[in-house]
Design a protein around this motif. Structure first.
Motif, PDB file in Angstrom:
ATOM      1  N   UNK A   1       1.040  -1.086   0.192  1.00 32.86           N
ATOM      2  CA  UNK A   1       0.069   0.416   0.146  1.00 32.86           C
ATOM      3  C   UNK A   1       0.960   1.560   0.248  1.00 32.86           C
ATOM      4  N   UNK A   2       1.120   1.470  -0.936  1.00 37.42           N
ATOM      5  CA  UNK A   2       1.995   3.083  -1.356  1.00 37.42           C
ATOM      6  C   UNK A   2       1.138   4.489  -1.909  1.00 37.42           C
ATOM      7  N   UNK A   3       0.931   5.327  -1.427  1.00 40.01           N
ATOM      8  CA  UNK A   3       0.203   6.536  -0.971  1.00 40.01           C
ATOM      9  C   UNK A   3       0.971   7.323  -2.861  1.00 40.01           C
ATOM     10  N   UNK A   4       0.402   8.080  -3.210  1.00 36.66           N
ATOM     11  CA  UNK A   4       0.880   9.381  -4.582  1.00 36.66           C
ATOM     12  C   UNK A   4       1.788   9.511  -3.658  1.00 36.66           C
ATOM     13  N   UNK A   5       2.754   9.775  -4.456  1.00 38.06           N
ATOM     14  CA  UNK A   5       4.117  10.833  -3.761  1.00 38.06           C
ATOM     15  C   UNK A   5       5.105  10.655  -3.219  1.00 38.06           C
ATOM     16  N   UNK A   6       4.821   9.529  -2.610  1.00 37.22           N
ATOM     17  CA  UNK A   6       5.444   8.395  -1.368  1.00 37.22           C
ATOM     18  C   UNK A   6       6.536   7.801  -2.143  1.00 37.22           C
ATOM     19  N   UNK A   7       8.019   8.273  -1.789  1.00 33.54           N
ATOM     20  CA  UNK A   7       9.371   7.900  -2.278  1.00 33.54           C
ATOM     21  C   UNK A   7       9.421   6.689  -1.964  1.00 33.54           C
ATOM     22  N   UNK A   8       9.460   6.013  -2.570  1.00 35.94           N
ATOM     23  CA  UNK A   8      10.543   4.835  -2.061  1.00 35.94           C
ATOM     24  C   UNK A   8      11.280   4.117  -3.536  1.00 35.94           C
ATOM     25  N   UNK A   9      12.014   2.332  -3.195  1.00 38.23           N
ATOM     26  CA  UNK A   9      12.850   2.087  -4.443  1.00 38.23           C
ATOM     27  C   UNK A   9      11.949   0.463  -4.521  1.00 38.23           C
ATOM     28  N   UNK A  10      12.755  -0.015  -5.306  1.00 37.71           N
ATOM     29  CA  UNK A  10      12.183  -1.839  -5.394  1.00 37.71           C
ATOM     30  C   UNK A  10      13.486  -2.562  -5.311  1.00 37.71           C
ATOM     31  N   UNK A  11      13.574  -4.084  -4.690  1.00 34.87           N
ATOM     32  CA  UNK A  11      14.861  -4.575  -5.135  1.00 34.87           C
ATOM     33  C   UNK A  11      14.177  -5.507  -4.877  1.00 34.87           C
ATOM     34  N   UNK A  12      15.115  -6.658  -5.380  1.00 34.42           N
ATOM     35  CA  UNK A  12      14.901  -8.800  -4.796  1.00 34.42           C
ATOM     36  C   UNK A  12      15.140  -8.352  -3.775  1.00 34.42           C
ATOM     37  N   UNK A  13      14.450  -9.087  -2.796  1.00 36.02           N
ATOM     38  CA  UNK A  13      14.651  -9.249  -1.662  1.00 36.02           C
ATOM     39  C   UNK A  13      14.502 -10.939  -1.207  1.00 36.02           C
ATOM     40  N   UNK A  14      15.085 -11.547  -2.544  1.00 33.33           N
ATOM     41  CA  UNK A  14      15.035 -13.306  -2.322  1.00 33.33           C
ATOM     42  C   UNK A  14      16.444 -13.654  -3.803  1.00 33.33           C
ATOM     43  N   UNK A  15      16.542 -14.625  -3.786  1.00 29.20           N
ATOM     44  CA  UNK A  15      17.444 -15.624  -4.500  1.00 29.20           C
ATOM     45  C   UNK A  15      16.871 -15.077  -5.916  1.00 29.20           C
ATOM     46  N   UNK A  16      15.754 -15.571  -5.976  1.00 31.36           N
ATOM     47  CA  UNK A  16      14.968 -15.576  -7.295  1.00 31.36           C
ATOM     48  C   UNK A  16      14.211 -14.075  -7.352  1.00 31.36           C
ATOM     49  N   UNK A  17      14.040 -13.330  -6.526  1.00 34.70           N
ATOM     50  CA  UNK A  17      13.825 -11.681  -6.918  1.00 34.70           C
ATOM     51  C   UNK A  17      12.022 -11.823  -6.481  1.00 34.70           C
TER      52      UNK A  17
END
Length: 268
Positions: free
Chosen positions: A66-82
């Motif tokens: 759940x991410x609101x509009x305008x919220x700064x974030x990134x996205x990276x694999x947290x598991x060896x299979x992504x």
């Protein structure tokens, strides 16, 4: 995770211009960014790591995003299979008008967290997301979308307004419309405008009174007419077309779900 190869599927539906993403990423790294829309989703496999509000977070399968509009974030694999996930991207102005009942367009609901492990809600989200991708029926898509969004936002503390009074008359008028035009493609927005209720509230009062949603009621009416036509000797294809189904396979799935046998077995 069931999927072994990366994939991306993107779909846009007319209802609110909602955008649907289904993907698996094993090496993709999203830099810090924000969206002008609500980003809601579910991690269905692996794990995603995300920077959000000054710290890093990790979410695995069964986590609701759940991410609101305008919220700064990134996205990276947290598991060896992504990670594998399904996402909805929603216009805040449409949500304000349709879900929250705000006349102005500036309201933004701020979620308290980007991830929360909620397996039952995650399961519901996955089921609805898949149905939204596949459904050819506007009334069904609107019902699924608003039903899902009300669960997500109410779970986070958002206030979904209710309307008091006029319910019984409104339900009867909608039933009459569905019975008269069961073979037509009726949108939830159109039905709601007939009785002066918000679409989400119409679904709720209709379910409380009838026991099923307006879309399900329309399907029941169509299947009842298909049965009458098949008893009279009509072909399955003609019955399907006459009763407003998009194609014969769509009708067959709905028929078996309601009657318990295929149209061919019923007609034999």
């Amino acid at each position: 995770m069931a999927a072994t190869q990366d994939f991306v599927t993107f779909t846009r539906i007319p209802e609110g211009g909602a955008e649907l993403l289904s993907a698996r990423f094993s090496k993709q790294a999203f830099g810090r960014h924000c969206h002008d829309r609500y980003a809601l989703g579910v991690i269905s496999g692996g794990a995603e790591r995300m920077y959000y509000r000054g710290s890093n977070h990790l979410a695995g399968a069964g986590s609701v995003v759940t991410i609101s509009p305008g919220e700064i974030h990134d996205g990276l694999p947290g598991h060896e299979q992504g990670w594998m996930y399904r996402m909805l991207y929603l216009d805040p102005q449409w949500l304000n008008q349709t879900l929250f009942g705000h006349k102005g367009h500036e309201h933004i609901h701020l979620f308290t967290s980007a991830f929360e492990h909620l397996p039952p809600l995650a399961c519901t989200f996955l089921h609805h997301h898949q149905a939204l991708e596949q459904s050819p029926c506007s009334l069904e898509r609107e019902s699924l979308l608003l039903g899902l969004l009300s669960q997500v936002f109410e779970r986070s503390g958002a206030l979904i307004p209710a309307v008091i009074g006029r319910e019984r008359e409104a339900v009867q008028r909608v039933r009459s419309k569905l019975e008269a035009d069961f073979d037509q493609q009726l949108s939830l927005e159109h039905l709601a405008s007939l009785v002066g209720l918000e679409p989400l509230y119409l679904i709720r009062v209709f379910k409380n009174s009838v026991g099923i949603s307006p879309h399900s009621y329309q399907i029941q009416l169509r299947i009842a007419q298909v049965q009458r036509l098949l008893r009279a000797g009509a072909s399955i294809a003609d019955a399907s077309f006459t009763c407003g189904f998009f194609d014969q396979s769509h009708m067959t799935r709905a028929f078996k779900k309601v009657v318990g046998v295929t149209p061919g077995s019923f007609r034999a």
